[in-house]
Write a protein that holds these residues in place. Structure first.
Motif, PDB file in Angstrom:
ATOM      1  N   VAL A  90       7.883   7.625  -2.325  1.00 49.52           N
ATOM      2  CA  VAL A  90       7.863   6.823  -3.555  1.00 49.52           C
ATOM      3  C   VAL A  90       6.905   5.655  -3.412  1.00 49.52           C
ATOM      4  CG1 VAL A  90       9.258   5.309  -5.026  1.00 49.52           C
ATOM      5  CG2 VAL A  90      10.193   7.493  -4.236  1.00 49.52           C
ATOM      6  N   ILE A  91       6.956   4.984  -2.265  1.00 53.40           N
ATOM      7  CA  ILE A  91       6.082   3.837  -2.010  1.00 53.40           C
ATOM      8  C   ILE A  91       4.614   4.247  -2.037  1.00 53.40           C
ATOM      9  CG2 ILE A  91       5.367   2.210  -0.195  1.00 53.40           C
ATOM     10  CD1 ILE A  91       7.930   1.448  -1.775  1.00 53.40           C
ATOM     11  N   GLN A  92       4.298   5.369  -1.411  1.00 56.55           N
ATOM     12  CA  GLN A  92       2.919   5.859  -1.391  1.00 56.55           C
ATOM     13  C   GLN A  92       2.423   6.127  -2.811  1.00 56.55           C
ATOM     14  OE1 GLN A  92       2.226   9.791   0.321  1.00 56.55           O
ATOM     15  NE2 GLN A  92       0.392   9.037   1.327  1.00 56.55           N
ATOM     16  N   LYS A  93       3.272   6.726  -3.631  1.00 56.83           N
ATOM     17  CA  LYS A  93       2.896   7.013  -5.014  1.00 56.83           C
ATOM     18  C   LYS A  93       2.595   5.723  -5.782  1.00 56.83           C
ATOM     19  CE  LYS A  93       6.012   8.104  -8.092  1.00 56.83           C
ATOM     20  NZ  LYS A  93       7.053   8.799  -8.879  1.00 56.83           N
ATOM     21  N   ILE A  94       3.425   4.697  -5.569  1.00 52.98           N
ATOM     22  CA  ILE A  94       3.209   3.410  -6.251  1.00 52.98           C
ATOM     23  C   ILE A  94       1.894   2.780  -5.799  1.00 52.98           C
ATOM     24  CG2 ILE A  94       4.087   1.055  -6.522  1.00 52.98           C
ATOM     25  CD1 ILE A  94       6.916   2.262  -6.245  1.00 52.98           C
ATOM     26  N   LEU A  95       1.630   2.813  -4.488  1.00 50.68           N
ATOM     27  CA  LEU A  95       0.386   2.224  -3.966  1.00 50.68           C
ATOM     28  C   LEU A  95      -0.844   2.904  -4.554  1.00 50.68           C
ATOM     29  CD1 LEU A  95       1.330   1.719  -0.204  1.00 50.68           C
ATOM     30  CD2 LEU A  95       0.846  -0.078  -1.874  1.00 50.68           C
ATOM     31  N   ILE A  96      -0.828   4.213  -4.649  1.00 49.56           N
ATOM     32  CA  ILE A  96      -1.975   4.953  -5.215  1.00 49.56           C
ATOM     33  C   ILE A  96      -2.124   4.633  -6.702  1.00 49.56           C
ATOM     34  CG2 ILE A  96      -2.903   7.247  -5.732  1.00 49.56           C
ATOM     35  CD1 ILE A  96      -1.575   8.199  -3.111  1.00 49.56           C
ATOM     36  N   GLN A  97      -1.000   4.568  -7.419  1.00 50.81           N
ATOM     37  CA  GLN A  97      -1.049   4.226  -8.846  1.00 50.81           C
ATOM     38  C   GLN A  97      -1.636   2.829  -9.061  1.00 50.81           C
ATOM     39  OE1 GLN A  97       3.045   4.618 -10.022  1.00 50.81           O
ATOM     40  NE2 GLN A  97       2.843   6.776 -10.624  1.00 50.81           N
ATOM     41  N   GLU A  98      -1.237   1.886  -8.234  1.00 50.08           N
ATOM     42  CA  GLU A  98      -1.641   0.490  -8.416  1.00 50.08           C
ATOM     43  C   GLU A  98      -3.045   0.197  -7.898  1.00 50.08           C
ATOM     44  OE1 GLU A  98       0.130  -2.206  -9.905  1.00 50.08           O
ATOM     45  OE2 GLU A  98       1.190  -0.456 -10.692  1.00 50.08           O
ATOM     46  N   LEU A  99      -3.403   0.785  -6.759  1.00 49.52           N
ATOM     47  CA  LEU A  99      -4.662   0.439  -6.096  1.00 49.52           C
ATOM     48  C   LEU A  99      -5.777   1.446  -6.349  1.00 49.52           C
ATOM     49  CD1 LEU A  99      -3.232  -0.657  -2.614  1.00 49.52           C
ATOM     50  CD2 LEU A  99      -3.744  -2.119  -4.579  1.00 49.52           C
ATOM     51  N   GLY A 100      -5.404   2.684  -6.678  1.00 47.69           N
ATOM     52  CA  GLY A 100      -6.395   3.757  -6.741  1.00 47.69           C
ATOM     53  C   GLY A 100      -6.575   4.374  -5.359  1.00 47.69           C
ATOM     54  N   SER A 101      -7.062   5.597  -5.329  1.00 50.19           N
ATOM     55  CA  SER A 101      -7.158   6.337  -4.058  1.00 50.19           C
ATOM     56  C   SER A 101      -8.099   5.668  -3.068  1.00 50.19           C
ATOM     57  CB  SER A 101      -7.636   7.769  -4.332  1.00 50.19           C
ATOM     58  OG  SER A 101      -6.685   8.456  -5.111  1.00 50.19           O
ATOM     59  N   LYS A 102      -9.215   5.126  -3.568  1.00 52.27           N
ATOM     60  CA  LYS A 102     -10.218   4.548  -2.650  1.00 52.27           C
ATOM     61  C   LYS A 102      -9.648   3.352  -1.888  1.00 52.27           C
ATOM     62  CE  LYS A 102     -14.975   2.864  -2.439  1.00 52.27           C
ATOM     63  NZ  LYS A 102     -16.209   2.542  -3.218  1.00 52.27           N
ATOM     64  N   LYS A 103      -9.023   2.423  -2.600  1.00 55.71           N
ATOM     65  CA  LYS A 103      -8.446   1.251  -1.937  1.00 55.71           C
ATOM     66  C   LYS A 103      -7.261   1.646  -1.064  1.00 55.71           C
ATOM     67  CE  LYS A 103      -9.817  -2.515  -5.042  1.00 55.71           C
ATOM     68  NZ  LYS A 103      -9.333  -3.584  -5.945  1.00 55.71           N
ATOM     69  N   PHE A 104      -6.454   2.582  -1.565  1.00 52.89           N
ATOM     70  CA  PHE A 104      -5.308   3.028  -0.774  1.00 52.89           C
ATOM     71  C   PHE A 104      -5.778   3.617   0.559  1.00 52.89           C
ATOM     72  CE2 PHE A 104      -2.594   6.586   0.584  1.00 52.89           C
ATOM     73  CZ  PHE A 104      -1.433   5.881   0.890  1.00 52.89           C
ATOM     74  N   ASN A 105      -6.851   4.415   0.519  1.00 56.43           N
ATOM     75  CA  ASN A 105      -7.360   5.043   1.743  1.00 56.43           C
ATOM     76  C   ASN A 105      -8.014   4.044   2.688  1.00 56.43           C
ATOM     77  OD1 ASN A 105      -6.502   7.629   1.029  1.00 56.43           O
ATOM     78  ND2 ASN A 105      -8.366   8.038  -0.147  1.00 56.43           N
ATOM     79  N   SER A 106      -8.334   2.849   2.178  1.00 51.59           N
ATOM     80  CA  SER A 106      -8.905   1.816   3.064  1.00 51.59           C
ATOM     81  C   SER A 106      -7.825   1.130   3.896  1.00 51.59           C
ATOM     82  CB  SER A 106      -9.663   0.767   2.234  1.00 51.59           C
ATOM     83  OG  SER A 106      -8.758  -0.045   1.489  1.00 51.59           O
ATOM     84  N   ILE A 107      -6.574   1.381   3.544  1.00 48.75           N
ATOM     85  CA  ILE A 107      -5.443   0.821   4.297  1.00 48.75           C
ATOM     86  C   ILE A 107      -5.003   1.849   5.330  1.00 48.75           C
ATOM     87  CG2 ILE A 107      -3.117  -0.152   4.143  1.00 48.75           C
ATOM     88  CD1 ILE A 107      -3.654  -0.590   1.142  1.00 48.75           C
ATOM     89  N   THR A 108      -4.855   1.419   6.558  1.00 47.22           N
ATOM     90  CA  THR A 108      -4.463   2.346   7.622  1.00 47.22           C
ATOM     91  C   THR A 108      -3.162   1.894   8.288  1.00 47.22           C
ATOM     92  OG1 THR A 108      -5.769   1.151   9.275  1.00 47.22           O
ATOM     93  CG2 THR A 108      -6.860   2.950   8.087  1.00 47.22           C
ATOM     94  N   LYS A 109      -2.591   2.789   9.041  1.00 45.88           N
ATOM     95  CA  LYS A 109      -1.398   2.492   9.846  1.00 45.88           C
ATOM     96  C   LYS A 109      -0.272   1.843   9.032  1.00 45.88           C
ATOM     97  CE  LYS A 109      -4.088   1.924  14.104  1.00 45.88           C
ATOM     98  NZ  LYS A 109      -4.441   1.028  15.225  1.00 45.88           N
ATOM     99  N   ILE A 110      -0.022   2.406   7.852  1.00 45.19           N
ATOM    100  CA  ILE A 110       1.100   1.897   7.058  1.00 45.19           C
ATOM    101  C   ILE A 110       2.405   2.365   7.695  1.00 45.19           C
ATOM    102  CG2 ILE A 110       2.207   1.840   4.792  1.00 45.19           C
ATOM    103  CD1 ILE A 110      -0.457   2.539   3.534  1.00 45.19           C
ATOM    104  N   ASP A 111       3.229   1.425   8.099  1.00 46.28           N
ATOM    105  CA  ASP A 111       4.540   1.791   8.647  1.00 46.28           C
ATOM    106  C   ASP A 111       5.373   2.438   7.546  1.00 46.28           C
ATOM    107  OD1 ASP A 111       3.843   0.756  11.047  1.00 46.28           O
ATOM    108  OD2 ASP A 111       5.145  -1.005  10.961  1.00 46.28           O
ATOM    109  N   GLN A 112       5.856   3.637   7.804  1.00 41.30           N
ATOM    110  CA  GLN A 112       6.610   4.334   6.770  1.00 41.30           C
ATOM    111  C   GLN A 112       7.995   3.730   6.558  1.00 41.30           C
ATOM    112  OE1 GLN A 112       6.580   8.579   6.840  1.00 41.30           O
ATOM    113  NE2 GLN A 112       4.397   8.720   7.297  1.00 41.30           N
TER     114      GLN A 112
END
Length: 427
Positions: free
Chosen positions: A89-111
């Motif tokens: 759910v969190i991943q879906k929100i991040l992609i919706q809010e930031l877009g795929s490009k910005k989301f992919n610039s974030i690494t090592k997200i603790d699940q």
């Protein structure tokens, strides 16, 4: 489509809760019925999270003495019971809010969330080789505010009637709504965080070196996602387990008190959430540094209100009972229709409130006698009220103050705090 279903499901749960309570209320006015009402409310709020749970938690604290004891006891059980959203759910929100490009610039997200509350949860991640904190809002929170508060208000009015009170809760719930709307706007929180950081920078050198806040990462911040620098430090609870010295505990107390004096009496900008987890402690060069987190419930207080508050404090110090009552009525702290006994209890409560500041020498914050006397007078005062709700103008300010005194009690310290009183009334 899934989001719409979740909103419909939530509305159904709220409607069901309202009906269940209504049925139980009609069936009987017995003690058992009251307990069942409270259980339905507490269980439903815990399941729904969001605005309902946030408002329910606050009401369970601020209005506990207004409700039947059985209802208050059950409601208290819902505090700090927020559950985390899944990483999917969190991943879906991040992609919706930031877009795929910005989301992919974030690494090592603790699940796994580092922390979770009724409005949002925190995840640690890495962005441009720096550790960051991502505050991500739960689904459906904004959309639920109006319906949630409507239900909570109705239930609160029902509980008040069970104790024969004729209280208008509209101003209180308007204040709650304003704060909840603000807390769900992370762009607003980012603004407050930056404003607060600037206020700290404006402090005298002897003060500002002891305070720190995260830095906002604007590139990754939206209305539902707040990105900040990751701040290291120990929580107050963990720090206390290390058995800090009395000097360190005194230092922390002074940092907290000094900060509050600047917040309300100098800046008119107060971070009103009293949760201990909103502070981290760092020890550098044999000094403590306070790291301040979470600015969602930050409130502005204008000079008129601050000065009105100071005048009330001066009246309390002068022991002018008639003036205290008059100013308290003007301030909205007590309804003029209340009995003489209620007004006298209000004055007694105010005298007790300033006792720690008037003590010659050190005041013992672990003094159980003072706590017992204060709780007794507060209980008798609230019990005597028929028309006065918790004062909406200062409910969040006094929530912060109560949190500060709770922390000072937890630190088991003895301090002379007369200088803080002088700071406040001579501002």
């Amino acid at each position: 489509m899934a989001f719409k279903k979740s909103i419909l499901s939530r509305s159904f749960e709220l409607a069901k809760m309202s009906i269940n309570i209504g049925v139980k209320e009609l069936k009987s006015g017995s003690l058992h019925s009251r307990i069942e009402q409270a259980k339905v409310l507490a269980q439903s709020l815990t399941q729904l999270r969001g605005a309902a749970m946030k408002a329910g938690q606050l009401i369970s604290i601020e209005m506990a003495d207004y409700f039947p004891p059985e209802a208050a006891e059950v409601l208290a059980q819902m505090q700090n019971q927020a559950t985390s959203s899944s990483y999917e759910v969190i991943q879906k929100i991040l992609i919706q809010e930031l877009g795929s490009k910005k989301f992919n610039s974030i690494t090592k997200i603790d699940q796994k969330a580092v922390a979770s509350a009724s409005i949002a949860q925190i995840h640690r991640a890495v962005w441009e080789n720096q550790n960051i904190a991502l505050k991500i809002q739960h689904e459906g929170v904004i959309q639920s505010i109006d319906s949630d508060l409507s239900i909570i208000k109705k239930l609160s009015e029902t509980f008040c009637k069970l104790t024969q009170r004729e209280i208008d809760l509209t101003p209180l719930f308007n204040e709650l709504k304003e704060v909840l709307i603000q807390e769900t706007d992370f762009l607003q929180e980012a603004h407050f965080l930056n404003e607060y950081k600037n206020k700290i920078a404006s402090m005298d050198e002897k003060y500002k070196i002891f305070y720190s806040t995260p830095s906002v990462i604007s590139e990754l911040t939206t209305k539902r996602v707040l990105a900040m620098s990751w701040e290291e430090g120990e929580t107050i609870t963990h720090w206390m387990r290390t058995l800090p010295s009395m000097n360190d505990r005194n230092d922390l107390a002074h940092l907290i008190l000094n900060l509050y004096c600047h917040e309300f009496f100098v800046w008119g900008l107060v971070q009103t959430d009293p949760n201990f987890s909103n502070f981290l402690i760092r020890k550098t060069d044999n000094n403590l540094k306070l790291v301040l987190l979470d600015f969602g419930s930050t409130r502005h207080y204008d000079n008129i209100m601050v000065n009105q508050y100071i005048e009330l404090m001066r009246s309390v110090q002068s022991r002018n009972s008639a003036k205290i009552i008059s100013e308290a009525i003007d301030f909205g702290m007590i309804n003029e229709k209340e009995s003489t006994a209620a007004k006298e209890l209000f004055v007694k409560m105010m005298f007790l409130a300033i006792e720690p500041f008037e003590t010659n020498g050190e005041f013992d914050f672990a003094n159980s006698d003072y706590a017992k006397r204060s709780q007794g007078v507060i209980f008798e005062f609230v019990k005597s009220l028929k028309y006065s709700p918790p004062p909406h103008r200062i409910i969040f300010l006094h929530r912060k103050l109560a949190g500060i005194f709770s922390l000072l009690k937890k630190l088991e310290i003895k301090l002379n705090i007369t200088s803080y009183w002088d700071f406040m009334i001579n501002k």
